[in-house]
Design an enzyme around this catalytic site. Structure first.
Site, PDB file in Angstrom:
ATOM      1  N   GLY A 184     -10.251  11.504 -62.648  1.00  0.00           N
ATOM      2  CA  GLY A 184      -9.921  12.049 -63.968  1.00  0.00           C
ATOM      3  C   GLY A 184     -11.090  11.947 -64.933  1.00  0.00           C
ATOM      4  O   GLY A 184     -11.822  10.964 -64.948  1.00  0.00           O
ATOM      5  N   GLY A 213      -1.515   3.209 -59.217  1.00  0.00           N
ATOM      6  CA  GLY A 213      -0.063   3.313 -59.370  1.00  0.00           C
ATOM      7  C   GLY A 213       0.390   3.405 -60.808  1.00  0.00           C
ATOM      8  O   GLY A 213      -0.397   3.727 -61.688  1.00  0.00           O
ATOM      9  N   HIS A 243      -2.067  11.456 -63.154  1.00  0.00           N
ATOM     10  CA  HIS A 243      -2.224  11.314 -61.703  1.00  0.00           C
ATOM     11  C   HIS A 243      -1.691  12.558 -60.984  1.00  0.00           C
ATOM     12  O   HIS A 243      -2.291  13.057 -60.034  1.00  0.00           O
ATOM     13  CB  HIS A 243      -1.429  10.101 -61.190  1.00  0.00           C
ATOM     14  CG  HIS A 243      -1.869   8.784 -61.765  1.00  0.00           C
ATOM     15  ND1 HIS A 243      -1.075   8.040 -62.599  1.00  0.00           N
ATOM     16  CD2 HIS A 243      -3.004   8.073 -61.599  1.00  0.00           C
ATOM     17  CE1 HIS A 243      -1.698   6.921 -62.922  1.00  0.00           C
ATOM     18  NE2 HIS A 243      -2.871   6.906 -62.339  1.00  0.00           N
TER      19      HIS A 243
HETATM   20  P1  AMP Z   1      -5.821   4.748 -62.368  1.00  0.00           P
HETATM   21  O1  AMP Z   1      -4.514   4.675 -61.636  1.00  0.00           O
HETATM   22  O2  AMP Z   1      -5.721   4.482 -63.824  1.00  0.00           O
HETATM   23  O3  AMP Z   1      -6.925   3.979 -61.674  1.00  0.00           O
HETATM   24  O4  AMP Z   1      -6.273   6.266 -62.283  1.00  0.00           O
HETATM   25  C1  AMP Z   1      -6.363   6.949 -61.054  1.00  0.00           C
HETATM   26  C2  AMP Z   1      -7.043   8.269 -61.300  1.00  0.00           C
HETATM   27  O5  AMP Z   1      -6.287   9.038 -62.234  1.00  0.00           O
HETATM   28  C3  AMP Z   1      -8.452   8.098 -61.914  1.00  0.00           C
HETATM   29  O6  AMP Z   1      -9.322   9.046 -61.335  1.00  0.00           O
HETATM   30  C4  AMP Z   1      -8.203   8.393 -63.372  1.00  0.00           C
HETATM   31  O7  AMP Z   1      -9.341   8.888 -64.041  1.00  0.00           O
HETATM   32  C5  AMP Z   1      -7.125   9.461 -63.288  1.00  0.00           C
HETATM   33  N1  AMP Z   1      -6.385   9.529 -64.540  1.00  0.00           N
HETATM   34  C6  AMP Z   1      -5.793   8.505 -65.208  1.00  0.00           C
HETATM   35  N2  AMP Z   1      -5.255   8.944 -66.364  1.00  0.00           N
HETATM   36  C7  AMP Z   1      -5.512  10.280 -66.421  1.00  0.00           C
HETATM   37  C8  AMP Z   1      -5.215  11.307 -67.382  1.00  0.00           C
HETATM   38  N3  AMP Z   1      -4.549  11.055 -68.509  1.00  0.00           N
HETATM   39  N4  AMP Z   1      -5.637  12.566 -67.116  1.00  0.00           N
HETATM   40  C9  AMP Z   1      -6.323  12.841 -65.971  1.00  0.00           C
HETATM   41  N5  AMP Z   1      -6.631  11.924 -65.035  1.00  0.00           N
HETATM   42  C10 AMP Z   1      -6.228  10.662 -65.258  1.00  0.00           C
END
Ligand code: AMP
Length: 251
Positions: free
Chosen positions: A145, A29, A35
């Protein structure tokens, strides 16, 4: 967009799409453009898109970080609604961990390097929750990501090791105008810190040595956890105050 918190209910709902492809984007979130880029890719490549939001306590090695992790569910719902996500899954701890985390998925080699060195148990929490979520949603493809490249590699490795029937897709890092990788934790940086933080990706991609970069970061007010090259990619993690930033750049 339909929202489900109950595991049995969402499994029942998704069963009707047995002959369609489901793209899945797991998140914690506090959604941002990073995201959203994963969701857009999932929409292009699949018939149905499922996003999950769950702040997974088992992957936090630091209670403070967990307690301060941003939670913006109402805003997240309106973003996902606007970009026409089909399903949002918002499980709770009791539902997702009926075993109270006595069963764990642990990788014993790469997960102990880079971020795993200083964050004991972090990747065990990540792999365990991702295995649970993949078993619930049963997607054709799941999207992660590049910003969290070690996480992506470990999840892809887990899926291969356990013969799981899902394709793990990596998506490029989305950055602020100043080069800082977007992250939910960036919400906790003030304007001055955001500007200082932009030095981190710049130095990661520079032709300086790892130790020169560490010295420069520490002189500029960062507390560096590690800077390390692996397979032509330079990975790094730093603290700015008590906020941890990670990134990696292809050299
Ligand atoms: P998180 O909510 O931080 O657990 O991230 C969820 C997904 O979004 C994970 O696969 C992350 O690697 C991806 N993600 C987070 N930040 C970025 C970004 N700046 N660029 C691309 N993907 C991202």
């Amino acid at each position: 967009m339909k929202i489900f918190s109950d595991i049995i209910e969402i499994k029942k709902e998704l069963r009707q799409f047995k002959n369609l492809s489901i793209g899945f984007v797991p998140t914690m979130g506090a959604l941002h453009q990073g995201h959203i880029s994963l969701v857009e890719k999932a929409k292009e490549e699949n018939d149905i898109v499922v996003v999950s939001i769950f702040i997974n306590p088992t992957q936090f090695d630091n209670k403070n970080d967990l307690n301060n992790y941003p939670s913006t569910l109402e805003d997240d719902i309106s973003i996902l609604d606007k970009i026409k996500v089909d399903y949002l899954f918002t499980p709770n701890f009791e539902n997702l961990y009926p075993d109270n985390f006595t069963y764990q998925v642990e990788e014993s080699s790469f997960s102990k390097k880079l971020c795993g060195k200083s964050r004991a148990g972090h990747f065990t929490g990540v792999l365990t929750v991702v295995m649970k979520l993949l078993n619930i949603v049963e997607p054709a493809r799941a999207y992660f990501g590049e910003k969290d490249r070690q996480q992506f590699l470990l999840i892809r490795g887990m899926v291969d090791a356990f013969f799981m029937d899902v394709e793990i897709v990596a998506s490029p890092t989305i950055r602020e105008n100043n080069g800082l990788a977007m992250s939910s934790r960036n919400r906790r940086l003030n304007d001055e810190e955001k500007q200082i933080a932009s030095l981190f990706p710049k130095l990661l991609g520079s032709n300086k040595s790892d130790s020169e970069i560490i010295d420069e970061l520490n002189n500029k007010g960062f507390n560096t956890d590690y800077i390390e090259k692996l397979d032509g990619i330079r990975y790094g993690a730093v603290y700015l105050g008590n906020i941890r930033l990670i990134d990696n750049v292809k050299l």
